[in-house]
Every structure is written in structure tokens, then in C-alpha cells.
Design a protein around this motif. Structure first.
Motif, short mmCIF file in Angstrom:
data_model
loop_
_atom_site.label_atom_id
_atom_site.label_comp_id
_atom_site.label_asym_id
_atom_site.label_seq_id
_atom_site.Cartn_x
_atom_site.Cartn_y
_atom_site.Cartn_z
N GLY B 559 1.27 -1.57 -0.05
CA GLY B 559 -0.31 -0.05 0.05
C GLY B 559 0.66 1.62 -0.45
O GLY B 559 0.15 2.20 -0.59
N ARG B 560 1.64 0.93 0.91
CA ARG B 560 2.64 2.12 1.28
C ARG B 560 3.32 2.48 -0.84
O ARG B 560 4.05 3.52 -0.80
N LEU B 561 4.06 1.49 -1.26
CA LEU B 561 4.71 1.51 -2.79
C LEU B 561 2.92 1.94 -3.95
O LEU B 561 3.74 2.77 -4.68
N GLN B 562 2.49 1.22 -3.58
CA GLN B 562 1.35 2.05 -4.33
C GLN B 562 0.63 3.49 -4.50
O GLN B 562 0.64 4.80 -5.38
N ALA B 563 1.05 4.17 -2.77
CA ALA B 563 1.07 5.30 -2.97
C ALA B 563 1.90 5.99 -3.65
O ALA B 563 1.47 7.71 -3.37
N LEU B 564 2.91 5.87 -3.47
CA LEU B 564 3.85 6.19 -4.26
C LEU B 564 4.02 6.61 -5.06
O LEU B 564 5.23 7.14 -6.23
N GLY B 565 2.62 5.70 -6.42
CA GLY B 565 2.63 6.20 -7.53
C GLY B 565 3.66 4.48 -8.11
O GLY B 565 3.34 4.82 -9.25
N LEU B 566 3.57 3.63 -7.68
CA LEU B 566 4.29 2.64 -8.19
C LEU B 566 2.82 1.82 -8.96
O LEU B 566 2.80 0.97 -7.77
N GLU B 567 2.64 1.32 -10.34
CA GLU B 567 2.55 0.39 -10.24
C GLU B 567 2.33 -1.03 -9.41
O GLU B 567 3.49 -1.67 -10.14
N ASP B 568 1.41 -1.98 -9.92
CA ASP B 568 1.45 -3.29 -9.35
C ASP B 568 2.60 -3.62 -8.62
O ASP B 568 3.23 -4.51 -9.24
N PRO B 569 2.39 -2.75 -7.08
CA PRO B 569 4.46 -3.70 -6.94
C PRO B 569 4.14 -4.75 -6.28
O PRO B 569 2.75 -5.23 -5.29
N ARG B 570 5.28 -5.62 -6.62
CA ARG B 570 4.95 -7.82 -6.04
C ARG B 570 6.53 -7.38 -5.85
O ARG B 570 7.60 -7.07 -5.83
N ILE B 571 6.15 -8.84 -4.81
CA ILE B 571 7.89 -9.45 -4.95
C ILE B 571 8.39 -10.30 -5.33
O ILE B 571 7.75 -10.80 -6.56
N ALA B 572 9.58 -9.75 -5.72
CA ALA B 572 10.34 -11.10 -6.22
C ALA B 572 11.39 -11.70 -5.70
O ALA B 572 12.11 -10.82 -4.78
N GLY B 573 11.37 -13.05 -5.71
CA GLY B 573 12.73 -13.89 -4.66
C GLY B 573 14.02 -14.49 -5.86
O GLY B 573 13.29 -14.94 -7.09
N GLU B 574 14.97 -14.23 -5.95
CA GLU B 574 15.99 -14.93 -6.73
C GLU B 574 16.43 -15.48 -5.63
O GLU B 574 16.79 -15.29 -4.86
N ILE B 575 17.51 -16.99 -6.17
CA ILE B 575 18.58 -17.31 -6.03
C ILE B 575 19.38 -17.54 -6.29
O ILE B 575 19.99 -17.66 -7.92
N GLN B 576 20.78 -17.16 -6.11
CA GLN B 576 21.89 -16.44 -6.74
C GLN B 576 23.13 -17.50 -6.23
O GLN B 576 23.45 -17.57 -5.39
N PRO B 577 23.54 -18.73 -7.30
CA PRO B 577 24.78 -19.56 -6.93
C PRO B 577 25.56 -18.54 -7.10
O PRO B 577 26.31 -17.60 -8.19
N PHE B 578 26.82 -19.00 -6.29
CA PHE B 578 27.88 -18.87 -5.95
C PHE B 578 28.76 -19.86 -6.31
O PHE B 578 29.31 -20.07 -4.30
N SER B 579 29.73 -19.92 -7.31
CA SER B 579 30.73 -20.69 -6.76
C SER B 579 31.96 -20.76 -5.64
O SER B 579 32.44 -20.24 -5.60
#
Lengths: 216, 697
Positions: B559-579
Motif C-alpha cells: 500500500g505504501r508503494l502504491q501510494a508513491l505511484g508505483l504500479e502493481d508492486p509485488r515481491i520477487a525472489g531469486e537465488i544466486q549461486p556463488f561457486s
């Protein structure tokens, strides 16, 4: 009336017990290699080494046995040319399912020239011509994966190879259990076992002279 | 003494930044014994400015590109053949973002200049983005501490000098910087800041003043970065307003002796300034959490000859660890012994495919003079999971087997060839990492210091507490293709999971500026954030409450992000391997027991903890350019912990003693049980009937 017959030669007995020992040992070591966390007898590395050595000994013994049976003509024991083979196999099966409980005599009396009943012949042909070669080939390929990776890859890789080898091992164990049980269906429960140890077996008088009794 | 006072007033006011990592500097020789940078014979040089004038006289910053080019080194060639300098700029997918192997819609290159990294979070804005985060000057300010200069710090993607960009033209990514006060773009004056030239001194001085270099970069005095690097030579002195050259250190003609500068080939300590903890000397090893020791932070790797028991780390079982942090460091190897220059004649190897068929050996070699004139500064590289820049050079370096005769050293190993085909050497020779490593970077929340929530692995308690017990971790073994057509091999990795907010279509990461606006007001959490996160009702947000583990927290931030005018804020997740390729062990510290892999609890498919919780319930996925096979099960346990379990069987691995066909086992055991039961029933009936017959019943 019974008479003592020299049923199994020294080599046949030695071959049989050597195979039995190796199959049993291969099963135990194979089980440890297969599920090392559940079976801990020798340690994984030792189990692998012993399994490998025993596997090659089994193959050598199998070929020695084939040579012996081929050159002595004993190989004929395993085959039947009778057109009534299926009927006779059915008679043997009926005996195991019914006659044996009624104390009826074996439908086919054992003698030196006919050591195997029709069901035994069928089973041994399957075991010696399909299951044993299958285990030998898959075992050698498992051992030789690093030598012939392309060949192993073409037949599905280690996963398929190991699965087939494992299935063969389970079937071998099932065969051994059934084989041991059926040794008790002789004239006495231990008669067949004694014969395979000492070579001599008591059979009905005259049976030994009945070569070519109609089913071989 | 004549001192030339140089006015180096700030070119432009640098924006406020997230707390920068401290500089990694090379220890003075008095403290650094073995492995300390040594000087070699180098001719005297004249320090020149960009116009080729003597800096003594001009008082301007030194230009390494002009200085080193004076009849000796072809610096234009060096700068152009240098992925450390180009940082992916030469691989940029102009003008459209999202065309890189990583697959992130906002990435513009596979290198640091254009590839977003959740560790550093800020990102180079694609050209037409409405919400602007970093332009080129912001990138230098923010990431210059890990950039040697040159490349994007000197010229635009089209090759135009940043100094030549029309000042009056419309602001572009090259000429804009984010105003942290307003979140809007403002123009950057490159003529005032100067450009950050390829800084030869950073890697070729015995004791480069990296801290002074960073200070110059962070203050927006890019042109002075190379000059500041000379601080320890005494040639230049810091003044309240900038830097001044000390003429007494030059001879009458303006020459400086090479040995007084300590010019030399780079040693490991030079690499450690940006790449991680490289330690030499008798001071105890003590890794410091944070990005300044980059590889140590991301993997726990430490390059040091010191025995672990002598370190300052509170290691579990410390006094039994009679091994160095890295066996190659103990054997006096330097980073450049493996990561050498592409055309270094010392390590030249023939390209057999190009050799004429009638030749068994091509004896022609580049002369050392030719090499020194044009040393190709593209370092040979391997196949690491995280080294995504200049992938055309992947596999150019010698691997372990390029030096070691693995066959003779592993005569004891059963099925040696098979093991070598399916395992990289590190899989057994780096069985454990003994320093903590980061495992979570969570930007879905902001800590009071404006940074992300971070979790570490390999330590019991806070990583910042020296008394916390460091237990280390066993790296996860992931199958990796090494590009030579061979089967994928298992290699040790750390996995770092990251969560962050994105918005829009195509998506962009929410800028740090916007995230701060969403969470903070006047340096403290906003009331609605406190209301959502304060679970114990004490009126404050404790650290342990700062995680998106309830729908209310997530919806509040959204809600805070939407109030700042950001469209469809959502969470993304990723896994970075470090050899993990360093921290190599030998002897009893190497995996030798077969059961390590050939057992039910095999290390190959062992559960690898990813996170204590799953922010927003979003299950992260491997990044697109991870260079590892993806077969794995990512599981959330009942207590909310997230873990990664490699499914190596799906990737063609069959580990005897660990993998098996459950169907086959079920069928086989069923048959055996049926036979045994049949024998018992049949035998029982035989006994019963025989007894009945005997009794005549």
C-alpha cells in the motif's frame, strides 16, 4: 525299493556350491552397495570391491560350467524336445499344487539321465539363459561405466542399468528362496540337499535305468 | 620544498548514499610478511596529466593513460582489452534492456555495468525509464569502489568521451544523477568531476592507497582517483581542499624512480582490494562481514596461508584445524598464477586446433617486449556461476588438472575416471567453508540503517559478534556445464536468496529511494509501518519483527508503494549461486569417505538451508545466468524455513548407494515376500497333510 545312484559328479557339486556361495555373497555385498546406510557389514568401499571380484568369478564359473556341460553332454539335461513338454510341465505343476499334499509319487522319477523335472528345466533355462546373462552384462557395464560411457549412455545411463541389475538381483533372490524350498520336496526333506553334498541319492529301483522316459 | 596546491573542489554534490563498504587496503610491508607486494625494477617515469604535461608543473591530476603510454605500454589497447574496466559495457544490449542471459527485464549487460545485483541493489536505469535510479555518474559514485576505472567511467556506450557530451543537451543516463532529496534526476557535470580513467596504479603499485581512491570517487572527484591512489608514495599529499604534488619527490626533470613507486605485477593483495579477503603476514585472519570483502561475504572464501587455528575467528573445533585457509596460498601462489593475462607468454599454450598438422610443437612465442607493450588485460577465466561478464572467455584458464596430475595423485580412488568426469576437484577439495557467508539479502524490508535484512550461514549467533561460534558450512554441490562438451560436473556453491519489490510491466526493482520513502519518514519508521510490524505492541519495530511474514505487513508495504505511484508492486525472489573455488584443502581435510556421497544421507542431495523464512511467501528461483543445472526441490518446512535440495538424478547423475529406483525395489521385495509366504504356506500344508496321513485322519 530304493537304490543309491551317483547323481551329481564332484565337479557338478563343486560348481553348484561355488555358484551358491557367490550368488549369496553377491547378494549381501550388493545389498550393502545398494543401501549402504541400512546394511553396514564391510563398509561401502570394501563391499564394492568384493562385489566386483565376486562378479567376475561368477562369470568365470558360469563359463566353466557351460564348458563342462557342453563337453560332457550334460547340457542335454536342461532341454526337452518332447512335443508333450507343456503337458508334462502341467502335470508337475498339478503335483506341486495337489499331489504332493496327498502323498502321491513324483510324476517324473529322477535318475542320472533325467535329473530335472519339466518345471526345473524351464526355470533353469530362464535363469541360465536370461537372468544370469542379464546380470553378467549389466554388472560388467556398471563396472565399465567409466570405460564405455557412450555405450552406457546409449542404453539409458547408469540409472536404467542399475535398475535392471537391481531387479535381476531381486529375482535371483526370489529364485534362490524358491530353489531352497523346493529341495525339500524330494523323497525326504533333506534328500536333495544330501545328494548335492555327497553326490549320492536314493531313487526308486529301476528308475536309473529308465533313460528316455518320454519327456526328454 | 615546493608544494603545488591543487584546487579540487567538489565537482558536484554527490547524493546521499547507503553506507559504503570500507576500503580494503594492502597492509604495510612491516606487517605483511610472506606474500607482501614486492617492487621490481621498473624504469623511472614521468607523471603526466591528460594533456601530457608534467603534473608537477600543471598541478592537475595524473592521467595513467598518458603516463603509462609514454613509449612503453599501449594503454588504449589495455583499456579496450580489459573486462575489469569495461564491466560489461561492451556487451550492453542497447537500447532495449532485458535481453541478457540473466533474464531480468531491467538488465542491460551481463557485467557490473548493467547487471543488477541484489547485494548492491542500486541499478543502472534503462534509458527511457520514468523512475530514474542510477545513471553513469551515479554508478561510478556507487560502484566505483569495485571498478578499476576506464570503460563506462570514461566513455558512453557509443564510445563518446563523457567529457565531450553536450552539456546543454537533454539529460541522458550518462549525464544524470539521482537527487536523493527529491528522487528526481539532476544533471551531472563531467567536466567538473572529470572521468575515472583506468587506474593502473591500483593494481601495479606496491601499496596503492585504495582508501584515498575511494574517498576521491565518493566525493565526486573522479579525475583525482588515480592521483589519490599514489598517496602512500609521498608524491602527493592530501590538503583540506584536495591534493597537491610534492615536487621534492621528483627529480629535476620531473622523473620519478620506478622503485620508489613500487611498480610491480599485481599480487594477490591487489586482487583482494575488490575481490575478498586476501591475507598475508602474522596478524590473525579475521574476516569482516560486509561487501568490502566481496567473495568472503558471498562464499566464505579466504585466501591465506595462515593456519586456521592461528586465526582470530572463533572457529568450531579450532585447535584441530591444522590447515591453511587455502593450500595454494600456503604454497606461495598468487591469484595471477591462475588468473593470468590472456597473452602472457609465461603461460602461453598452443591452440591445437589452429596448429598446422605437420607441427608437433610450435616454438614461436611472443617476445616479452611485445607483451609488455600490449598486455591483454582480459584475464583468463573459468566457469564460475557468478562471473557473468565476458563469458566468451569462459574456460580460458587452466583448471586444477592443467597443473596437477590428478591420475597419479588419486591412484587410491576407485572408479577414478568416473569420479573425475562427474566431479570438479573442488567438490572434494573444498568440502567445507570455514568462514560465514551470506545466505539472505532481503530488500522487502528496510532496517533502521536503510539496509536490507541479512542472514548468514556458518555462524551461530550474530556475525558481527566476535564471540559467535563459527561452524562453517558444507557447500551445496550443483551440476555445472563447463562448456567443453563433457558431462555436467558437481561443483561446490553457496546459494544466496534475495527478495525485493518490483513494480510495473515490464518490471523494475523498486528504487532504494522509493523504498526509503515507503518505510521511513524523518529517519524513523512511518506510523503505518510501525502499526503493521510492531507485533509485541511496544511501540517500536524490533529487528526480529522486520520480516514480511504476515499478510498485513505485506499489504501495508504494498500500500505504501502504491501510494508513491508505483504500479502493481509485488515481491520477487531469486537465488544466486556463488561457486566456491578457493579455500582449497589437502590431506585429511579432503573428502575421502565413499559414504559422504554414496549413502542415503549423501552430500550430493543434502538439504541446503536457504532462509529462516520466506518473505511474502514468494518462493525464489535460480537466476537465469546461473550456469548450473536447475534440477532441485525448493521446500518450505513446517516451521517456515526454506531449503534447497538438488535433484541430481533428474540431471543425469546416478550415485550408487544413494540413488535407486523405488519401483524396482518395491517390485523385487514384493516378489521375494510372496515367494517366502508361498513357501511357508505350501510347506505348512505339506506338513499338515503328511501328519494327517500318518494319523490316518
Amino acid at each position: 525299493m530304493l537304490q543309491r545312484v551317483y547323481m551329481y559328479t564332484r565337479y557338478e557339486r563343486m560348481w553348484h556350491w561355488l555358484q551358491a556361495f557367490m550368488i549369496l555373497s553377491l547378494f549381501v555385498t550388493g545389498l550393502e552397495v545398494h543401501v549402504p546406510s541400512s546394511v553396514r557389514l564391510l563398509g561401502f568401499e570394501t563391499a564394492v570391491e568384493i562385489h566386483r571380484v565376486l562378479g567376475f568369478l561368477l562369470i568365470a564359473n558360469a563359463f566353466l560350467g557351460l564348458f563342462y556341460h557342453a563337453t560332457t553332454g550334460e547340457i542335454r539335461q536342461f532341454f526337452s524336445t518332447s512335443p508333450d513338454f507343456l503337458t508334462m510341465a502341467a502335470r508337475q505343476a498339478v503335483y506341486y499344487l495337489r499331489g504332493i499334499f496327498r502323498g502321491e509319487p513324483h510324476p517324473f522319477e529322477k535318475n542320472r539321465n533325467r535329473k530335472l523335472n519339466p518345471l526345473q528345466k524351464f526355470t533353469y533355462v530362464i535363469i541360465l539363459n536370461l537372468l544370469l546373462p542379464l546380470q553378467m552384462v549389466t554388472g560388467v557395464l556398471l563396472w565399465g561405466t567409466q570405460r564405455w560411457p557412450d555405450t552406457v549412455g546409449k542404453i539409458g545411463g547408469l540409472g536404467i542399468l542399475a535398475a535392471v541389475h537391481t531387479l535381476g538381483a531381486w529375482l535371483f533372490v526370489a529364485f534362490v528362496v524358491m530353489h531352497i524350498y523346493l529341495t525339500t520336496t524330494g523323497r525326504t526333506p533333506l534328500a536333495n540337499m544330501r545328494a548335492m553334498i555327497g553326490g549320492w541319492e536314493e531313487v526308486e529301483y529301476g528308475a536309473d535305468e529308465q533313460a528316455g522316459d518320454g519327456f526328454d | 620544498m615546493f608544494l603545488v596546491t591543487v584546487s579540487a573542489a567538489s565537482a558536484t554534490t554527490p547524493p546521499e548514499r547507503l553506507g559504503p563498504p570500507p576500503a580494503t587496503t594492502i597492509e604495510p610491508p612491516a606487517r605483511a610478511a610472506a606474500g607482501a607486494p614486492l617492487s621490481i625494477a621498473h624504469p623511472s617515469i614521468r607523471l603526466l596529466d591528460t594533456d601530457g604535461n608534467d603534473v608537477r608543473l600543471s598541478g592537475r591530476p595524473v592521467s595513467p593513460m598518458r603516463t603509462c603510454n609514454e613509449g612503453c605500454h599501449d594503454t588504449e589497447y589495455i583499456a579496450a582489452h580489459n573486462y575489469h574496466a569495461l564491466a560489461g559495457q561492451d556487451e550492453q544490449s542497447l537500447p532495449a534492456p532485458g535481453q541478457t542471459p540473466g533474464g531480468r527485464p531491467w538488465d542491460t549487460s551481463p557485467g557490473a555495468f548493467g547487471r543488477w545485483n541484489p547485494l548492491t541493489f542500486r541499478y543502472l536505469s534503462p534509458a527511457d525509464d520514468a523512475r530514474f535510479d542510477l545513471g553513469t555518474p551515479g554508478w561510478v559514485l556507487e560502484f566505483g569502489w569495485r571498478h578499476v576505472g576506464g570503460g563506462p567511467a570514461v566513455s558512453s556506450g557509443t564510445g563518446e568521451s563523457l567529457l565531450a557530451i553536450d552539456k546543454a543537451g537533454a539529460p541522458t543516463v550518462e549525464t544524470s544523477v539521482l537527487d536523493e532529496a527529491t528522487g528526481e534526476r539532476r544533471r551531472w557535470d563531467w567536466r567538473q568531476s572529470g572521468v575515472a580513467e583506468l587506474n593502473c596504479f591500483l593494481c601495479h603499485l606496491a601499496r596503492p592507497a585504495n582508501d584515498a581512491r575511494l574517498e576521491a570517487l565518493r566525493s565526486g572527484r573522479f579525475a583525482w582517483a588515480a592521483t589519490a591512489t599514489l598517496e602512500r608514495t609521498g608524491l602527493v599529499e592530501r590538503t583540506p581542499s584536495g591534493w597537491r604534488w610534492d615536487r621534492s619527490r621528483f627529480d629535476a626533470d620531473g622523473w620519478v624512480r620506478g622503485d620508489s613507486l613500487g611498480i610491480r605485477p599485481p599480487g594477490s593483495a591487489h586482487c583482494g582490494q575488490c575481490h575478498g579477503l586476501v591475507h598475508a603476514g602474522e596478524d590473525p585472519v579475521w574476516p569482516k562481514p560486509g561487501l568490502s570483502e566481496w567473495s568472503t561475504e558471498t562464499t566464505g572464501q579466504v585466501f591465506s596461508a595462515q593456519k586456521m587455528f592461528a586465526s582470530a575467528v572463533n572457529l568450531s573445533g579450532k585447535y584441530g584445524l591444522d590447515r591453511p585457509w587455502d593450500i595454494h596460498a600456503e604454497r606461495l601462489m598468487e591469484c595471477t598464477n591462475c588468473h593470468y593475462l590472456m597473452n602472457d607468454p609465461t603461460y602461453a599454450s598452443e591452440v591445437f586446433e589452429l596448429r598446422p598438422a605437420h607441427l608437433a610443437f610450435d616454438s614461436r612465442r611472443q617476445e616479452i617486449g611485445e607483451f609488455l607493450k600490449r598486455p591483454d588485460h582480459n584475464f583468463v577465466k573459468g566457469w564460475s556461476a557468478q562471473g557473468t561478464v565476458a563469458n566468451s572467455l569462459d574456460g580460458s584458464m587452466r583448471r586444477c588438472e592443467g597443473c596437477h596430475d590428478a591420475a597419479s595423485a588419486h591412484a587410491w580412488l576407485p572408479y577414478q575416471k568416473r569420479h573425475m568426469e562427474r566431479l570438479l576437484c573442488e567438490a572434494c577439495h573444498v568440502p567445507k567453508v570455514h568462514a560465514p557467508a551470506r545466505r539472505v539479502t532481503d530488500w522487502t524490508v528496510l532496517l533502521p540503517d536503510g539496509g536490507p535484512r541479512i542472514e548468514y550461514r556458518g555462524v551461530e549467533g550474530s556475525v558481527h559478534d566476535p564471540a559467535s561460534l563459527v561452524v562453517g558450512y558444507r557447500p551445496v554441490l550443483l551440476p555445472r556445464d563447463i562448456g567443453d562438451g563433457s558431462l555436467p560436473r558437481l561443483a561446490p556453491h553457496n546459494l544466496m536468496a534475495s527478495w525485493y519489490w518490483t513494480y510495473g510491466h515490464p518490471s523494475r526493482p523498486v528504487r532504494l529511494y522509493d523504498l526509503r520513502q515507503a518505510f521511513m519518514e524523518g529517519g524513523v519508521y512511518r506510523p503505518e509501518i510501525v502499526a503493521a510490524f510492531d507485533e509485541n505492541g511496544d511501540g517500536t519495530v524490533a529487528l526480529e519483527e522486520l520480516i514480511l511474514d504476515t499478510p498485513r505487513k505485506t499489504s501495508t508495504v504494498r500500500g505504501r508503494l502504491q501510494a508513491l505511484g508505483l504500479e502493481d508492486p509485488r515481491i520477487a525472489g531469486e537465488i544466486q549461486p556463488f561457486s566456491v573455488h578457493h579455500g582449497v584443502a589437502a590431506g585429511v581435510y579432503v573428502t575421502r569417505a565413499c559414504e559422504t556421497c554414496h549413502s542415503k544421507s549423501s552430500a550430493i542431495t543434502a538439504e541446503f538451508p536457504l532462509a529462516d523464512a520466506v518473505p511474502g511467501g514468494v518462493i525464489p528461483a535460480l537466476v537465469g545466468d546461473a550456469n548450473v543445472r536447475r534440477g532441485a526441490v525448493i521446500e518450505v518446512a513446517a516451521d517456515g524455513r526454506l531449503s534447497y535440495r538438488p535433484a541430481t538424478m533428474d540431471e543425469g547423475f546416478y550415485v550408487i548407494g544413494h540413488d535407486r529406483s523405488r519401483g524396482v525395489d518395491f517390485a523385487g521385495l514384493t516378489i521375494i515376500i510372496a515367494v517366502i509366504l508361498g513357501a511357508f504356506v505350501h510347506g505348512g500344508l505339506r506338513y499338515h497333510h503328511a501328519r494327517s496321513r500318518r494319523e490316518g485322519t
